[in-house]
Design an enzyme around this catalytic site. Structure first.
Site, mmCIF file in Angstrom:
data_model
loop_
_atom_site.group_PDB
_atom_site.id
_atom_site.type_symbol
_atom_site.label_atom_id
_atom_site.label_comp_id
_atom_site.label_asym_id
_atom_site.label_seq_id
_atom_site.Cartn_x
_atom_site.Cartn_y
_atom_site.Cartn_z
ATOM 1 N N ASN A 85 -0.374 5.439 2.336
ATOM 2 C CA ASN A 85 -0.133 6.531 3.654
ATOM 3 C C ASN A 85 -1.781 6.971 3.819
ATOM 4 O O ASN A 85 -2.066 7.703 2.985
ATOM 5 C CB ASN A 85 0.717 7.730 3.178
ATOM 6 N N THR A 120 3.971 1.496 0.392
ATOM 7 C CA THR A 120 3.086 1.702 1.517
ATOM 8 C C THR A 120 1.737 2.614 0.982
ATOM 9 O O THR A 120 2.091 3.565 0.383
ATOM 10 C CB THR A 120 3.469 2.116 2.681
ATOM 11 N N GLU A 156 1.041 4.172 7.914
ATOM 12 C CA GLU A 156 1.302 3.338 6.510
ATOM 13 C C GLU A 156 1.098 2.018 6.430
ATOM 14 O O GLU A 156 1.668 1.134 7.300
ATOM 15 C CB GLU A 156 2.853 3.618 6.337
#
Length: 308
Positions: free
Chosen positions: A210, A208, A257
């Site tokens: 962030n 992901t 995220e």
């Protein structure tokens, strides 16, 4: 579109103009109608259209600590206003000194002396001057004195709901990104720079991005969302977005995220935007990794269907 910092930036020899004034956070359908009306009237009159807005948000200066969640960051707001065909965006620094400017002086200094307003377009709830003492009735009286007309910008509503920034913030805060998009006329957007997180998503097979967001950004309620991830100069990517504290891993810090579908590159350090399309589910706590991974896989497929 010209961009001025302060109304004093109006050049010498500046002619008459049509002016509209407001914070315009979100540039939602109601704002679009008001600004669009000002642009159309300016073209009819053969003069320039000017949007006057403020930075920072007046609430933060008048009542420190009360800054509302921001629906559109300044650069994004300018882009949206420019797309409406405005000739000039005038951003007035909202200082404590400016906040104390009496309503009559506000009109004389800004609208008459510098912008040479022929017409002022405002919403019915427009207030101005020290302690918001000025209203549309006063503006009309001053217009008759100084030689400018005043017209109301049309309210925009659907199913009895008048679109306003406050209403949209409440939608975003509740996670109802579909209702927010209906009032905005486009998906709600959150921007930020990609920073390093715990890299737990990578370990689970779903790396992901962030996002470090603006301190006042209007972040949707905790949950999982389908969104479009927008990169500068790149095609939008479908993204499954998790907002919350990662309860399965006893997280405490609230994070945004995004897992970009069908993307294998490195996003660290990039400034991205997330356009929220749909709320998929609430945040949940899982007792083991396997059901969490299975749920993420389902979220990804639902995102693919939602974003298209």
């Amino acid at each position: 579109m010209q961009r001025w910092r302060g109304y004093e930036a109006a050049p010498g020899g500046w002619g008459r103009s049509v002016v509209t004034i407001g914070v315009f956070d979100g540039v939602h359908k109601g704002h679009q109608a008001t600004i669009g009306h000002a642009v159309a009237r300016a073209r009819e009159l053969g003069v320039k259209s000017v949007v006057v807005t403020f930075d920072p948000h007046p609430a933060e200066v008048v009542r420190p600590g009360s800054h509302p969640a921001v629906l559109t960051e300044p650069a994004r707001k300018a882009e949206l206003i420019e797309a409406l065909g405005v000739d000039v965006l005038c951003v007035v620094p909202f200082t404590p000194e400016f906040s104390r400017l009496p309503a009559e002086a506000f009109v004389h200094d800004i609208l008459v002396e510098h912008l040479h307003a022929a017409l002022v377009v405002v919403g019915d709830n427009f207030r101005f001057g020290h302690r918001a003492a000025g209203d549309v009735a006063l503006l009309e009286r001053l217009g008759r004195t100084f030689g400018f007309a005043v017209e109301g910008g049309p309210l925009v509503a659907e199913s009895g709901t008048v679109f306003s920034s406050t209403y949209i913030r409440s939608c975003v805060d509740a996670g109802d990104v579909a209702a927010a998009a209906a009032a905005l006329g486009r998906p709600h957007r959150v921007e930020g720079v990609v920073v390093r997180g715990d890299q737990r998503g990578r370990e689970l097979g779903y790396p992901t991005a962030n996002l470090l967001t603006h301190r006042y950004a209007a972040i949707p309620a905790d949950g999982v969302y389908a969104a479009r991830l927008v990169r500068r100069g790149g095609e939008p990517l479908a993204a499954a977005v998790s907002i919350g504290t990662n309860p399965t891993f006893s997280g405490r810090e609230r994070r945004v995220e995004a897992y970009a579908l069908d993307f294998t590159g490195d996003l660290y350090g990039e400034r991205l935007a997330l356009d929220f399309v749909a709320h998929l589910r609430e945040q949940r706590t899982y007792d083991a990794i396997e059901p969490l991974v299975a749920q993420i896989a389902e979220d990804v497929e639902r995102t693919r269907r939602a974003v298209g």
